[in-house]
Write a protein that holds these residues in place. Structure first.
Motif, PDB file in Angstrom:
ATOM      1  N   ILE A  94       1.195   7.468   0.432  1.00 21.20           N
ATOM      2  CA  ILE A  94       2.339   6.553   0.477  1.00 21.20           C
ATOM      3  C   ILE A  94       2.575   5.910  -0.892  1.00 21.20           C
ATOM      4  O   ILE A  94       3.705   5.842  -1.378  1.00 21.20           O
ATOM      5  CB  ILE A  94       2.133   5.489   1.573  1.00 21.20           C
ATOM      6  N   GLY A  95       1.504   5.465  -1.532  1.00 15.69           N
ATOM      7  CA  GLY A  95       1.610   4.945  -2.903  1.00 15.69           C
ATOM      8  C   GLY A  95       2.293   3.594  -3.007  1.00 15.69           C
ATOM      9  O   GLY A  95       2.821   3.052  -2.034  1.00 15.69           O
ATOM     10  N   GLY A  96       2.277   3.051  -4.219  1.00 22.14           N
ATOM     11  CA  GLY A  96       2.891   1.744  -4.482  1.00 22.14           C
ATOM     12  C   GLY A  96       4.269   1.897  -5.094  1.00 22.14           C
ATOM     13  O   GLY A  96       4.895   2.958  -5.017  1.00 22.14           O
ATOM     14  N   VAL A  97       4.733   0.832  -5.718  1.00 24.34           N
ATOM     15  CA  VAL A  97       6.072   0.813  -6.321  1.00 24.34           C
ATOM     16  C   VAL A  97       5.932   0.905  -7.838  1.00 24.34           C
ATOM     17  O   VAL A  97       5.157   0.151  -8.442  1.00 24.34           O
ATOM     18  CB  VAL A  97       6.824  -0.485  -5.939  1.00 24.34           C
ATOM     19  N   SER A  99      -4.651  -0.666  -9.615  1.00 21.56           N
ATOM     20  CA  SER A  99      -4.962   0.069  -8.385  1.00 21.56           C
ATOM     21  C   SER A  99      -4.893  -0.848  -7.168  1.00 21.56           C
ATOM     22  O   SER A  99      -4.364  -0.464  -6.124  1.00 21.56           O
ATOM     23  CB  SER A  99      -6.364   0.689  -8.472  1.00 21.56           C
ATOM     24  N   LEU A 100      -5.443  -2.064  -7.311  1.00 27.92           N
ATOM     25  CA  LEU A 100      -5.414  -3.030  -6.206  1.00 27.92           C
ATOM     26  C   LEU A 100      -3.977  -3.342  -5.788  1.00 27.92           C
ATOM     27  O   LEU A 100      -3.664  -3.402  -4.590  1.00 27.92           O
ATOM     28  CB  LEU A 100      -6.127  -4.322  -6.620  1.00 27.92           C
ATOM     29  N   ILE A 101      -3.106  -3.506  -6.775  1.00 24.78           N
ATOM     30  CA  ILE A 101      -1.695  -3.811  -6.484  1.00 24.78           C
ATOM     31  C   ILE A 101      -1.041  -2.633  -5.765  1.00 24.78           C
ATOM     32  O   ILE A 101      -0.353  -2.795  -4.754  1.00 24.78           O
ATOM     33  CB  ILE A 101      -0.933  -4.155  -7.782  1.00 24.78           C
ATOM     34  N   ARG A 102      -1.288  -1.411  -6.284  1.00 23.46           N
ATOM     35  CA  ARG A 102      -0.701  -0.214  -5.669  1.00 23.46           C
ATOM     36  C   ARG A 102      -1.164  -0.038  -4.228  1.00 23.46           C
ATOM     37  O   ARG A 102      -0.379   0.276  -3.338  1.00 23.46           O
ATOM     38  CB  ARG A 102      -1.066   1.043  -6.474  1.00 23.46           C
ATOM     39  N   LEU A 103      -2.471  -0.216  -3.992  1.00 26.11           N
ATOM     40  CA  LEU A 103      -3.029  -0.028  -2.645  1.00 26.11           C
ATOM     41  C   LEU A 103      -2.506  -1.089  -1.681  1.00 26.11           C
ATOM     42  O   LEU A 103      -2.228  -0.797  -0.514  1.00 26.11           O
ATOM     43  CB  LEU A 103      -4.558  -0.053  -2.694  1.00 26.11           C
ATOM     44  N   ALA A 104      -2.375  -2.325  -2.165  1.00 31.59           N
ATOM     45  CA  ALA A 104      -1.838  -3.399  -1.311  1.00 31.59           C
ATOM     46  C   ALA A 104      -0.379  -3.102  -0.951  1.00 31.59           C
ATOM     47  O   ALA A 104       0.044  -3.306   0.200  1.00 31.59           O
ATOM     48  CB  ALA A 104      -1.955  -4.740  -2.024  1.00 31.59           C
ATOM     49  N   GLN A 105       0.395  -2.601  -1.914  1.00 30.22           N
ATOM     50  CA  GLN A 105       1.793  -2.244  -1.645  1.00 30.22           C
ATOM     51  C   GLN A 105       1.875  -1.081  -0.663  1.00 30.22           C
ATOM     52  O   GLN A 105       2.717  -1.071   0.246  1.00 30.22           O
ATOM     53  CB  GLN A 105       2.499  -1.876  -2.951  1.00 30.22           C
ATOM     54  N   ALA A 106       0.985  -0.094  -0.820  1.00 31.67           N
ATOM     55  CA  ALA A 106       0.967   1.059   0.093  1.00 31.67           C
ATOM     56  C   ALA A 106       0.630   0.618   1.507  1.00 31.67           C
ATOM     57  O   ALA A 106       1.213   1.110   2.476  1.00 31.67           O
ATOM     58  CB  ALA A 106      -0.043   2.090  -0.402  1.00 31.67           C
ATOM     59  N   HIS A 107      -0.300  -0.343   1.628  1.00 27.78           N
ATOM     60  CA  HIS A 107      -0.673  -0.829   2.965  1.00 27.78           C
ATOM     61  C   HIS A 107       0.476  -1.610   3.592  1.00 27.78           C
ATOM     62  O   HIS A 107       0.697  -1.527   4.807  1.00 27.78           O
ATOM     63  CB  HIS A 107      -1.940  -1.691   2.896  1.00 27.78           C
ATOM     64  N   ALA A 108       1.205  -2.354   2.788  1.00 30.11           N
ATOM     65  CA  ALA A 108       2.376  -3.072   3.311  1.00 30.11           C
ATOM     66  C   ALA A 108       3.415  -2.065   3.819  1.00 30.11           C
ATOM     67  O   ALA A 108       4.055  -2.272   4.857  1.00 30.11           O
ATOM     68  CB  ALA A 108       2.982  -3.960   2.233  1.00 30.11           C
ATOM     69  N   ARG A 109       3.552  -0.949   3.106  1.00 31.08           N
ATOM     70  CA  ARG A 109       4.496   0.085   3.533  1.00 31.08           C
ATOM     71  C   ARG A 109       4.070   0.715   4.860  1.00 31.08           C
ATOM     72  O   ARG A 109       4.893   0.908   5.748  1.00 31.08           O
ATOM     73  CB  ARG A 109       4.581   1.190   2.463  1.00 31.08           C
ATOM     74  N   ILE A 110       2.780   1.030   4.962  1.00 29.12           N
ATOM     75  CA  ILE A 110       2.310   1.664   6.194  1.00 29.12           C
ATOM     76  C   ILE A 110       2.442   0.706   7.380  1.00 29.12           C
ATOM     77  O   ILE A 110       2.608   1.131   8.530  1.00 29.12           O
ATOM     78  CB  ILE A 110       0.846   2.169   6.038  1.00 29.12           C
ATOM     79  N   MET A 111       2.415  -0.614   7.084  1.00 31.17           N
ATOM     80  CA  MET A 111       2.573  -1.621   8.138  1.00 31.17           C
ATOM     81  C   MET A 111       4.051  -1.966   8.372  1.00 31.17           C
ATOM     82  O   MET A 111       4.366  -2.926   9.070  1.00 31.17           O
ATOM     83  CB  MET A 111       1.814  -2.900   7.773  1.00 31.17           C
ATOM     84  N   PHE A 112       4.963  -1.205   7.725  1.00 29.24           N
ATOM     85  CA  PHE A 112       6.406  -1.347   7.951  1.00 29.24           C
ATOM     86  C   PHE A 112       6.926  -2.701   7.473  1.00 29.24           C
ATOM     87  O   PHE A 112       7.721  -3.355   8.133  1.00 29.24           O
ATOM     88  CB  PHE A 112       6.704  -1.168   9.452  1.00 29.24           C
ATOM     89  N   ARG A 113       6.471  -3.126   6.255  1.00 35.37           N
ATOM     90  CA  ARG A 113       6.862  -4.436   5.735  1.00 35.37           C
ATOM     91  C   ARG A 113       7.327  -4.327   4.296  1.00 35.37           C
ATOM     92  O   ARG A 113       6.965  -3.399   3.587  1.00 35.37           O
ATOM     93  CB  ARG A 113       5.674  -5.412   5.797  1.00 35.37           C
ATOM     94  N   ASN A 114       8.096  -5.335   3.865  1.00 37.02           N
ATOM     95  CA  ASN A 114       8.558  -5.397   2.478  1.00 37.02           C
ATOM     96  C   ASN A 114       7.845  -6.485   1.694  1.00 37.02           C
ATOM     97  O   ASN A 114       8.200  -6.754   0.548  1.00 37.02           O
ATOM     98  CB  ASN A 114      10.072  -5.624   2.428  1.00 37.02           C
ATOM     99  N   GLU A 115       6.846  -7.129   2.317  1.00 35.33           N
ATOM    100  CA  GLU A 115       6.082  -8.170   1.625  1.00 35.33           C
ATOM    101  C   GLU A 115       4.595  -7.862   1.720  1.00 35.33           C
ATOM    102  O   GLU A 115       4.094  -7.483   2.784  1.00 35.33           O
ATOM    103  CB  GLU A 115       6.358  -9.552   2.244  1.00 35.33           C
ATOM    104  N   VAL A 116       3.896  -8.000   0.607  1.00 29.82           N
ATOM    105  CA  VAL A 116       2.446  -7.794   0.575  1.00 29.82           C
ATOM    106  C   VAL A 116       1.774  -9.110   0.971  1.00 29.82           C
ATOM    107  O   VAL A 116       1.884 -10.106   0.263  1.00 29.82           O
ATOM    108  CB  VAL A 116       1.973  -7.353  -0.820  1.00 29.82           C
ATOM    109  N   THR A 117       1.101  -9.115   2.101  1.00 29.85           N
ATOM    110  CA  THR A 117       0.473 -10.335   2.620  1.00 29.85           C
ATOM    111  C   THR A 117      -1.031 -10.344   2.321  1.00 29.85           C
ATOM    112  O   THR A 117      -1.544  -9.420   1.679  1.00 29.85           O
ATOM    113  CB  THR A 117       0.689 -10.429   4.142  1.00 29.85           C
ATOM    114  N   ARG A 118      -1.700 -11.373   2.822  1.00 29.67           N
ATOM    115  CA  ARG A 118      -3.151 -11.477   2.645  1.00 29.67           C
ATOM    116  C   ARG A 118      -3.865 -10.283   3.280  1.00 29.67           C
ATOM    117  O   ARG A 118      -4.830  -9.763   2.720  1.00 29.67           O
ATOM    118  CB  ARG A 118      -3.656 -12.779   3.273  1.00 29.67           C
ATOM    119  N   LEU A 119      -3.379  -9.824   4.430  1.00 28.10           N
ATOM    120  CA  LEU A 119      -3.964  -8.670   5.124  1.00 28.10           C
ATOM    121  C   LEU A 119      -3.973  -7.435   4.219  1.00 28.10           C
ATOM    122  O   LEU A 119      -4.984  -6.727   4.122  1.00 28.10           O
ATOM    123  CB  LEU A 119      -3.158  -8.374   6.400  1.00 28.10           C
ATOM    124  N   ASP A 120      -2.867  -7.186   3.532  1.00 27.84           N
ATOM    125  CA  ASP A 120      -2.769  -6.016   2.650  1.00 27.84           C
ATOM    126  C   ASP A 120      -3.698  -6.143   1.448  1.00 27.84           C
ATOM    127  O   ASP A 120      -4.332  -5.164   1.034  1.00 27.84           O
ATOM    128  CB  ASP A 120      -1.317  -5.840   2.170  1.00 27.84           C
TER     129      ASP A 120
END
Length: 404
Positions: A81-84, A329-350
């Motif tokens: 999925i990757g980041g932005v 890498s941390l930023i990219r992975l957090a963004q990818a996790h937000a995408r997989i969770m169907f969101r446009n915001e990177v939260t604490r969970l991501d």
């Protein structure tokens, strides 16, 4: 794939892309209907209170013939999925694509994941290290009929998609060095036979390798794999799969493999809450990549920054990995996790999930002071409750060191 160069000013990146797209036409033009998008939205509204259970239902569809390996399946999903991509004011680009390296003993399912990831990607090239040279991976100049021609290699052909390199350790050191530029700058500079140009290689690199001899947890990744520090630092996630003797695990895995033989192909039902079929996964990944551009929240920024500073301060054991690239890498992975969770915001969970992925990549963990074996990571029955414990542990460690 080859073409002639009539003048040095010829822009031939589009030529390569066009020629290759025709061979991959069906995969790159997947139809995503309005009904399917609605189905995705209904799926996430169903898991509104337990989002991680919903995420795990998606991850179970990745390489279902391999039992467990939750950490690897999560890493594969986040990598695909990757980041932005980030472009600053001066025009300098920071890549959005992530790279993944699997280091493991024989028989731990590395090649299975490579082949399945290739199926999920809209464009993929699979090659092995033993048969790959620097020219085969990048580009080579050949003379045909008195005219010089360029032949595109695997990384150029995989532009915009995925390049899988199996048996990474079989490549010569010189050949491995040629992919440094392709992985970070996402381009290949060519100066051969009077042809000077730059080719685009905006590709995800997914590598698999065996450890050099018996894996020694006391040693760094560079020593265990014979891969250089600069190359290791370019991989966002490096997972170690050790085939340790575990009777309980062996029993569960053998039961799963025997059950797979008996179950017919018609096992997939329309219910997405259990396991996702391959066509659905392909469309979901393509949809979230194209429609979500997650932005980091203030809290996520602080957590990622705190963890990065903690890693920089801790043991020099992971020196090859704890560079500024790890922060990206941390930023990219957090963004990818937000995408997989169907969101446009990177939260604490991501942010916490990105940290857990990086923790799995470390020989010595900065949080729990131990090295985990990704091979024995299984899907949790209550992932949301387990995450709450992990989040508490990580935040306590960051606060305890007065950096969060």
């Amino acid at each position: 794939l080859n073409f002639s160069i009539n003048s040095l000013s010829t822009p031939f990146s589009p030529v390569i892309l066009r020629l290759y797209r025709r061979t991959n036409e069906l995969k790159s033009e997947m139809d995503i209907s309005v009904e399917l998008i609605e189905k995705f939205k209904n799926f996430w509204s169903h898991f509104k209170d337990t989002p991680l259970k919903g995420r795990n239902a998606i991850l179970r569809g990745i390489c279902p013939q391999v039992f467990g390996l939750f950490t690897v399946k999560l890493a594969v999903a986040l990598t695909l999925i990757g980041g932005v991509q980030h472009v600053d004011a001066s025009g300098t680009k920071v890549r959005g694509e992530s790279h993944l390296l699997l280091i493991g003993d024989p028989g731990t399912g590395k090649s299975q994941f490579l082949k399945f990831a290739a199926k999920l990607s809209n464009r993929a090239v699979i090659t092995t290290g033993l048969g790959s040279t620097s020219a085969g991976l990048t580009v080579t100049a050949v003379k045909d009929g008195g005219e010089w021609m360029l032949e595109a290699g695997a990384l150029v052909l995989a532009d915009g998609g995925l390049c899988c390199i199996d048996e990474f350790d079989s490549m010569r050191e010189h050949d491995r060095a040629t992919i440094h530029e392709a992985m970070e700058q996402q381009s290949i500079s060519v100066a051969k036979a009077g042809l000077v140009t730059t080719l685009s290689t905006k590709t995800i690199v997914f590598g698999a390798t065996n450890p050099k001899g018996q894996y020694d947890p006391e040693q760094s990744l560079s020593v265990n794999t014979a891969l250089s520090g600069p190359l290791l630092s370019r991989f966002d996630i490096v997972l170690v799969l050790l085939d340790t003797k575990n009777p309980e695990w062996d029993k569960v895995v053998s039961s799963h493999i025997l059950a797979e033989v008996q179950i017919e192909q018609g096992r997939y039902v329309d219910d997405l809450t259990t396991i996702w079929p391959l066509p659905m996964l392909q469309r979901y990944i393509q949809y979230v990549k194209g429609n979500f551009r997650p932005v980091l929240s203030k809290e996520a920024e602080e957590i990622i920054s705190s963890y990065y500073r903690l890693q920089r301060r801790s043991s020099t054991h992971n020196a090859a990995r704890t560079t500024v690239r790890m922060l990206e890498s941390l930023i990219r992975l957090a963004q990818a996790h937000a995408r997989i969770m169907f969101r446009n915001e990177v939260t604490r969970l991501d942010a916490i999930t990105a940290i857990l992925c990086i923790e799995s990549s470390m020989t010595i963990s900065a949080i729990v002071d131990s090295m985990g074996n990704a091979l024995h990571s299984n899907f949790s029955e209550e992932p949301d409750q387990e995450y709450a414990k992990q989040e508490k542990l990580i935040l306590e460690k960051l606060r305890g060191d007065d950096i969060y």
